[in-house]
Design an enzyme around this catalytic site. Structure first.
Site, PDB file in Angstrom:
ATOM      1  N   SER A 182       2.987  29.628  49.681  1.00 15.96           N
ATOM      2  CA  SER A 182       3.386  28.211  49.701  1.00 15.96           C
ATOM      3  C   SER A 182       3.939  27.703  48.588  1.00 15.96           C
ATOM      4  CB  SER A 182       1.843  27.349  50.138  1.00 15.96           C
ATOM      5  OG  SER A 182       1.144  28.253  51.122  1.00 15.96           O
ATOM      6  N   ALA A 224       0.546  24.680  54.454  1.00 15.08           N
ATOM      7  CA  ALA A 224       1.922  25.064  54.109  1.00 15.08           C
ATOM      8  C   ALA A 224       2.156  26.444  54.432  1.00 15.08           C
ATOM      9  CB  ALA A 224       2.104  24.863  52.391  1.00 15.08           C
ATOM     10  N   LYS A 241      -1.828  39.969  49.328  1.00 17.21           N
ATOM     11  CA  LYS A 241      -1.156  39.395  48.283  1.00 17.21           C
ATOM     12  C   LYS A 241      -2.145  38.847  47.150  1.00 17.21           C
ATOM     13  CE  LYS A 241       1.702  35.635  47.213  1.00 17.21           C
ATOM     14  NZ  LYS A 241       0.758  34.699  46.556  1.00 17.21           N
ATOM     15  N   GLY A 284      -5.423  38.144  52.921  1.00 17.08           N
ATOM     16  CA  GLY A 284      -4.067  38.873  52.381  1.00 17.08           C
ATOM     17  C   GLY A 284      -4.142  39.567  51.311  1.00 17.08           C
ATOM     18  N   GLY A 305       3.265  34.683  56.228  1.00 19.15           N
ATOM     19  CA  GLY A 305       2.136  35.573  55.714  1.00 19.15           C
ATOM     20  C   GLY A 305       0.691  35.126  56.388  1.00 19.15           C
ATOM     21  N   HIS A 306       0.654  33.702  56.475  1.00 16.90           N
ATOM     22  CA  HIS A 306      -0.465  33.172  57.095  1.00 16.90           C
ATOM     23  C   HIS A 306      -0.464  33.408  58.593  1.00 16.90           C
ATOM     24  CE1 HIS A 306       0.172  30.062  53.846  1.00 16.90           C
ATOM     25  NE2 HIS A 306      -1.226  30.629  53.559  1.00 16.90           N
ATOM     26  N   GLN A 361     -11.003  24.992  43.289  1.00 15.93           N
ATOM     27  CA  GLN A 361     -10.334  26.136  42.733  1.00 15.93           C
ATOM     28  C   GLN A 361      -9.189  25.996  41.836  1.00 15.93           C
ATOM     29  OE1 GLN A 361      -9.459  27.601  47.081  1.00 15.93           O
ATOM     30  NE2 GLN A 361      -7.811  28.418  46.168  1.00 15.93           N
TER      31      GLN A 361
HETATM   32  P1  AMP Z   1      -3.511  30.379  50.819  1.00 18.39           P
HETATM   33  O1  AMP Z   1      -3.118  29.470  51.838  1.00 18.39           O
HETATM   34  O2  AMP Z   1      -2.431  30.695  49.736  1.00 18.39           O
HETATM   35  O3  AMP Z   1      -4.945  30.066  50.431  1.00 18.39           O
HETATM   36  O4  AMP Z   1      -3.845  31.870  51.746  1.00 18.39           O
HETATM   37  C1  AMP Z   1      -4.547  31.809  52.958  1.00 18.39           C
HETATM   38  C2  AMP Z   1      -4.613  33.446  53.294  1.00 18.39           C
HETATM   39  O5  AMP Z   1      -3.289  33.932  53.497  1.00 18.39           O
HETATM   40  C3  AMP Z   1      -5.147  34.187  52.074  1.00 18.39           C
HETATM   41  O6  AMP Z   1      -6.013  35.166  52.465  1.00 18.39           O
HETATM   42  C4  AMP Z   1      -3.926  34.860  51.454  1.00 18.39           C
HETATM   43  O7  AMP Z   1      -4.199  36.135  50.665  1.00 18.39           O
HETATM   44  C5  AMP Z   1      -3.066  35.115  52.649  1.00 18.39           C
HETATM   45  N1  AMP Z   1      -1.544  35.073  52.131  1.00 18.39           N
HETATM   46  C6  AMP Z   1      -0.921  34.197  51.380  1.00 18.39           C
HETATM   47  N2  AMP Z   1       0.290  34.729  51.489  1.00 18.39           N
HETATM   48  C7  AMP Z   1       0.316  36.004  52.217  1.00 18.39           C
HETATM   49  C8  AMP Z   1       1.338  37.082  52.170  1.00 18.39           C
HETATM   50  N3  AMP Z   1       2.288  36.677  51.828  1.00 18.39           N
HETATM   51  N4  AMP Z   1       1.113  37.941  53.122  1.00 18.39           N
HETATM   52  C9  AMP Z   1       0.114  38.152  53.498  1.00 18.39           C
HETATM   53  N5  AMP Z   1      -1.170  37.174  53.490  1.00 18.39           N
HETATM   54  C10 AMP Z   1      -0.724  36.090  52.573  1.00 18.39           C
END
Ligand code: AMP
Length: 283
Positions: free
Chosen positions: A188, A32, A151, A149, A36-37, A61
């Protein structure tokens, strides 16, 4: 972009590339994808000739099964976004591929204090599951650099700890939080918010800004700041899990600031049943 679905195939492909001295940058995700990704992919691309990403919604998780069921999945769009960002390799495994022995195998990573506060307190077992999947992915991909990230501030500290515990030769690179123009941290989970609630959700960012301003104006009693923030978010329709201010290096929550150490303010709150997190470093 080459897409692999099995651990064996991607491992042997990447091993060959490593043997020729290619540096591998890795960006694990749950899909998704948003800006950010993509920011992580772009940073990895600047620093590594071969960028690998993974999309895997990790069941271990999620402490709340409903959150897992509702987690958005947009694989076709994600593939297109990764391709246009210049990602070279995508790992798209099944649950069986990641957990051949099943998902209920107990794990016990010694994360110490980090596994007791903030996200760990409100999402029991969450970081054990994060470590379980990240260890497996690290062993499959064997990257030189891994991009995460800010975040997910606490998660970044957990991953650093994991790399140390396992004595892996991986550089963890912390990337800044990408935000909407309203200040809302991209996530996401934002896909589950109505347009109106997306605007309201940016209140979390304003709360962090207010906390930062109060501290910069000389307020050293952090308890007062936290209580004000919780009550203001609650009045605006959020159900906060926590608003906390901690030592940015250790995540130890603080009640008084000595005026010297770097702080991080962290928020987790539900809006319309969607759990949102954000943070801000204050130095
Ligand atoms: P996730 O898909 O939520 O597991 O996130 C995958 C990676 O993207 C992780 O390292 C998160 O910290 C990073 N991430 C998610 N949202 C953001 C954002 N808004 N800005 C920067 N990195 C992000």
């Amino acid at each position: 972009m080459i897409i692999f679905k099995t651990a064996e195939d991607i491992s042997s492909f990447l091993l060959q590339r490593k043997k020729t001295g290619t540096h591998i940058g890795f960006v694990p995700t749950m899909g998704a994808l948003h800006k950010g990704h993509i920011g992580l992919i772009i940073q990895a691309k600047k620093e590594c000739p071969l960028v690998v990403s993974s999309i895997f919604i990790n069941p271990t998780q999620f402490n709340d099964p409903k959150d897992f069921e509702k987690y958005p999945s947009t694989v076709e769009q994600d593939i297109a976004a990764l391709e246009s960002a210049g990602c070279d390799v995508l790992f798209l495994p099944s649950v069986h591929e990641i957990y051949p022995a099943g998902i209920s195998r107990p794990v016990n990573y010694d994360l110490g204090f980090l596994d007791t506060v903030l996200e760990a307190k409100f999402r029991p077992g969450h970081f054990q599951g994060v470590c379980q999947v990240v260890e497996r992915l690290f062993r499959i991909v064997n990257p030189d650099n891994a991009y995460f990230g800010q975040k997910d501030y606490q998660q970044c500290m957990v991953i650093k700890k994991l790399i140390n515990l396992l004595q892996l030769d991986i550089n963890m690179i912390l990337c800044p939080t990408e935000r909407e123009t309203s200040g809302l941290a991209m996530s996401s989970r934002n896909m589950r918010l109505s347009e109106e609630n997306k605007i309201r959700a940016s209140e979390i960012y304003r709360t962090l800004l207010n906390i930062s301003t109060e501290i910069k104006n000389g307020q050293t009693d952090l308890t007062v700041i936290k209580e004000t923030a919780i009550s203001s978010l609650t009045k605006k329709g959020f159900i906060p899990d926590y608003v906390d201010i901690a030592d940015a290096a250790t995540l130890e929550p603080l009640d008084i600031w000595d005026g010297k150490i770097k702080l991080v303010a962290l928020v987790a709150a539900f809006l319309d049943g969607v759990r949102l997190i954000d943070n801000m470093v204050i130095s």
